[in-house]
Design an enzyme around this catalytic site. Sequence first.
Site, short mmCIF file in Angstrom:
data_model
loop_
_atom_site.label_atom_id
_atom_site.label_comp_id
_atom_site.label_asym_id
_atom_site.label_seq_id
_atom_site.Cartn_x
_atom_site.Cartn_y
_atom_site.Cartn_z
N ASP A 135 -36.41 47.08 53.51
CA ASP A 135 -35.08 47.72 53.51
C ASP A 135 -34.86 48.47 52.20
O ASP A 135 -35.34 48.05 51.14
CB ASP A 135 -34.01 46.64 53.70
CG ASP A 135 -32.68 47.23 54.12
OD1 ASP A 135 -32.61 48.44 54.43
OD2 ASP A 135 -31.68 46.48 54.12
N ASN A 147 -35.01 52.13 51.91
CA ASN A 147 -35.63 53.46 51.78
C ASN A 147 -34.57 54.56 51.58
O ASN A 147 -34.74 55.46 50.76
CB ASN A 147 -36.43 53.81 53.04
CG ASN A 147 -37.62 52.90 53.25
OD1 ASN A 147 -38.01 52.15 52.36
ND2 ASN A 147 -38.21 52.95 54.43
N ARG A 181 -33.33 61.26 53.23
CA ARG A 181 -33.73 59.89 53.61
C ARG A 181 -35.22 59.81 53.96
O ARG A 181 -35.89 58.82 53.68
CB ARG A 181 -32.89 59.42 54.80
CG ARG A 181 -31.43 59.22 54.50
CD ARG A 181 -30.66 58.78 55.75
NE ARG A 181 -31.20 57.54 56.30
CZ ARG A 181 -30.92 56.33 55.82
NH1 ARG A 181 -30.12 56.19 54.78
NH2 ARG A 181 -31.45 55.26 56.37
N HIS A 238 -38.45 57.09 53.23
CA HIS A 238 -39.36 56.48 54.20
C HIS A 238 -40.82 56.79 53.84
O HIS A 238 -41.69 55.94 53.97
CB HIS A 238 -39.04 56.98 55.62
CG HIS A 238 -37.70 56.54 56.12
ND1 HIS A 238 -37.23 55.25 55.99
CD2 HIS A 238 -36.70 57.23 56.76
CE1 HIS A 238 -36.02 55.16 56.52
NE2 HIS A 238 -35.67 56.34 56.99
N ASN A 293 -32.64 50.77 65.66
CA ASN A 293 -32.94 52.01 64.90
C ASN A 293 -33.03 53.25 65.79
O ASN A 293 -32.93 54.37 65.30
CB ASN A 293 -34.24 51.88 64.11
CG ASN A 293 -34.14 51.03 62.86
OD1 ASN A 293 -35.15 50.53 62.36
ND2 ASN A 293 -32.93 50.84 62.33
N ARG A 307 -36.96 39.88 52.20
CA ARG A 307 -36.13 41.06 52.49
C ARG A 307 -35.86 41.78 51.18
O ARG A 307 -35.40 41.17 50.20
CB ARG A 307 -34.82 40.69 53.16
CG ARG A 307 -34.03 41.95 53.50
CD ARG A 307 -32.81 41.72 54.34
NE ARG A 307 -32.28 43.01 54.78
CZ ARG A 307 -31.66 43.24 55.92
NH1 ARG A 307 -31.49 42.25 56.77
NH2 ARG A 307 -31.23 44.44 56.23
C1 FPP Z 1 -35.01 50.44 56.22
O1 FPP Z 1 -34.51 51.29 55.22
C2 FPP Z 1 -36.31 50.87 56.64
C3 FPP Z 1 -36.60 51.32 57.89
C4 FPP Z 1 -35.60 51.42 58.94
C5 FPP Z 1 -37.94 51.76 58.27
C6 FPP Z 1 -39.11 51.18 57.55
C7 FPP Z 1 -40.18 52.21 57.53
C8 FPP Z 1 -41.10 52.39 56.56
C9 FPP Z 1 -41.23 51.47 55.43
C10 FPP Z 1 -42.05 53.55 56.53
C11 FPP Z 1 -42.94 53.73 57.70
C12 FPP Z 1 -43.58 52.50 58.22
C13 FPP Z 1 -44.92 52.35 58.44
C14 FPP Z 1 -45.41 51.09 59.06
C15 FPP Z 1 -45.92 53.35 58.07
P1 FPP Z 1 -33.13 52.03 55.46
O2 FPP Z 1 -33.44 53.40 55.98
O3 FPP Z 1 -32.24 51.24 56.35
O4 FPP Z 1 -32.58 52.08 54.00
P2 FPP Z 1 -31.06 52.03 53.53
O5 FPP Z 1 -30.49 50.71 54.00
O6 FPP Z 1 -31.15 52.11 52.04
O7 FPP Z 1 -30.37 53.21 54.15
#
Ligand code: FPP
Length: 244
Positions: free
Chosen positions: A20, A22, A33, A37, A68, A187
């Site tokens: 979490d 990104n 955003r 990722h 998502n 987490r």
């Molecule tokens: C949560 O951060 C993360 C995700 C919803 C996606 C996770 C994906 C990756 C780490 C990259 C691609 C994965 C692979 C396996 C290659 P968020 O977007 O909810 O962050 P925030 O809470 O800060 O907005």
Amino acid sequence: MAEDGARPAPVPGHAAIIMDGNGRWARQRGLPREAGHREGARSVRDIVRACREWGVRALTLYAFSWQNWDRPSAEVEALMGLLAEFLADEREEILTNQIRLHAIGRLHRIPAPVRTLLDALMAESAGNQGMILTLALSYGGRESIVDAVNHRLASGFRHDTPAPVTEEELTGLLPTGILPPVDLVIRTSGELRVSNFLLWECAYAEFFFTPTLWPDFRRAELRAVFEDFSGRQRRYGQVSPPSR
Ligand code: FPP
């Protein structure tokens, strides 16, 4: 504390990670955003390598939840694109390092080109014994339990009096049934929630929450988390440490 590359001991048999932060990582830098990722995908590569090197038996990553799908379509497309890139770029390394790729979730919703790569690499790596890397994709813990129960009910209807379901049977019906029990859930990003991740499987897991945003979470911090884990006393509901 050990050197960066050194193996912490003992490592969890099965570590599961809610990746979490990104989006916040990107926002802090004035970036879209998707950039968060993309950097997060670099952390995925580093963490997978470290776990393999350190002898973790199973690593499960929450890469895309069932919920998502409700994100803006451009972000969903970017995430699916990164997944496709990961599967193509890491194929060689996954196979060379004896990693078995597994996926859990309602995979029917994954776009066909990504699904093709995923299915191919799961099939190619099916016999690998080194580590099971599970990607939770289009995944929800409740959805997973509902699907398993419905599957059981559908097969039960073939009998006049279906047998009551047991804990062992339900464990085996879940797509995580081939994995060892979850020992540790990590987490990132400071959120103190489970967010529908491995609800059944986490029953006796230890939890570790770190404020670090996922794109900044690399092997040095993972090693420190494992060191913390190795000092935990797990009681499984009993009064003294059982001999598991
Ligand atoms: C949560 O951060 C993360 C995700 C919803 C996606 C996770 C994906 C990756 C780490 C990259 C691609 C994965 C692979 C396996 C290659 P968020 O977007 O909810 O962050 P925030 O809470 O800060 O907005």
